[in-house]
Scaffold this active site. Structure first.
Site, PDB file in Angstrom:
ATOM      1  N   GLY A  10       2.126  -2.165  -4.710  1.00  0.00           N
ATOM      2  CA  GLY A  10       3.543  -2.641  -4.165  1.00  0.00           C
ATOM      3  C   GLY A  10       3.583  -2.823  -3.297  1.00  0.00           C
ATOM      4  O   GLY A  10       4.728  -3.561  -2.473  1.00  0.00           O
ATOM      5  N   HIS A  11       1.930  -3.082  -2.688  1.00  0.00           N
ATOM      6  CA  HIS A  11       2.027  -3.800  -1.491  1.00  0.00           C
ATOM      7  C   HIS A  11       0.637  -4.804  -1.250  1.00  0.00           C
ATOM      8  O   HIS A  11      -0.366  -4.480  -1.084  1.00  0.00           O
ATOM      9  CB  HIS A  11       1.240  -2.975  -0.401  1.00  0.00           C
ATOM     10  CG  HIS A  11       1.331  -3.141   0.936  1.00  0.00           C
ATOM     11  ND1 HIS A  11       1.183  -3.766   2.052  1.00  0.00           N
ATOM     12  CD2 HIS A  11       3.346  -3.191   1.960  1.00  0.00           C
ATOM     13  CE1 HIS A  11       0.593  -3.824   2.606  1.00  0.00           C
ATOM     14  NE2 HIS A  11       1.876  -3.415   3.233  1.00  0.00           N
ATOM     15  N   PHE A  12       1.324  -5.411  -1.830  1.00  0.00           N
ATOM     16  CA  PHE A  12       2.091  -6.527  -1.875  1.00  0.00           C
ATOM     17  C   PHE A  12       1.844  -7.085  -3.527  1.00  0.00           C
ATOM     18  O   PHE A  12       0.994  -6.916  -4.137  1.00  0.00           O
ATOM     19  CB  PHE A  12       2.080  -8.436  -1.417  1.00  0.00           C
ATOM     20  CG  PHE A  12       2.828  -7.483   0.544  1.00  0.00           C
ATOM     21  CD1 PHE A  12       3.962  -7.326   0.709  1.00  0.00           C
ATOM     22  CD2 PHE A  12       1.839  -7.098   1.222  1.00  0.00           C
ATOM     23  CE1 PHE A  12       4.276  -7.018   2.271  1.00  0.00           C
ATOM     24  CE2 PHE A  12       2.133  -7.330   2.618  1.00  0.00           C
ATOM     25  CZ  PHE A  12       2.985  -7.037   2.741  1.00  0.00           C
ATOM     26  N   VAL A  21      -3.012  -5.876  -1.218  1.00  0.00           N
ATOM     27  CA  VAL A  21      -3.163  -5.799   0.605  1.00  0.00           C
ATOM     28  C   VAL A  21      -2.999  -4.168   1.338  1.00  0.00           C
ATOM     29  O   VAL A  21      -2.165  -3.490   0.638  1.00  0.00           O
ATOM     30  CB  VAL A  21      -2.270  -6.276   2.099  1.00  0.00           C
ATOM     31  CG1 VAL A  21      -2.927  -6.460   2.949  1.00  0.00           C
ATOM     32  CG2 VAL A  21      -3.055  -7.975   1.326  1.00  0.00           C
TER      33      VAL A  21
END
Length: 148
Positions: free
Chosen positions: A45-47, A52
């Site tokens: 979920g990042h990103f 990242v």
């Protein structure tokens, strides 16, 4: 105390262990490495569509290699079956300069600033495989010295 013994005493396990190896450790600091695997839980979920490594995870990696491993080494004469050191983060100030992507190997170098009254404070830097500075800062922690 060997680097493998130090890593085995860390109070972490997968998926929250961010130390692969230690290449140097002394009374004055540590150097260690970690490779952020592409299937790490935090990339989902990042990103979205551009994973990242979160800054909080980079800070945790710096703390595990640069502070906790050093703290265990500094307390090596006190460690026994009845006493396993516990280190709690008390403060961190980190500046970020470059992103870390999946499958990237980083090197963390720490330098002890202060170790007294069970408080350890270190200057810590993280570099990518191109030897570029990813982030740097100061991280402190308290070491519990009793088994109660």
């Amino acid at each position: 105390m060997t680097s493998k013994e130090i890593i085995s005493l860390l109070p972490y396990e997968q998926p929250f262990l961010f130390v692969d190896s230690l290449s140097a450790i002394s009374e004055e600091g540590t150097t260690g490495h970690y490779t952020f695997k592409n299937n790490e839980y935090f990339y989902k979920g990042h990103f979205k569509n551009n994973p990242v490594t979160p800054g909080v995870i980079l800070t945790e990696c710096m703390a595990q290699i640069g502070l906790v491993c050093l703290g265990i080494y500094l307390m090596k004469d006190m460690i026994s079956e009845n006493f396993q050191p516990q280190i709690a983060l008390t403060s961190s100030q980190v500046d970020f300069f470059l992103p870390v992507f999946p499958n990237e190997k980083v090197m963390v170098i720490s330098e002890k600033e202060v170790f007294r009254f069970n408080k350890l404070k270190c200057k810590i830097k993280m570099f990518n495989s191109n030897e570029e500075l990813v982030c740097r800062g100061r991280i402190s922690g308290m070491i519990k010295t009793s088994n109660t």
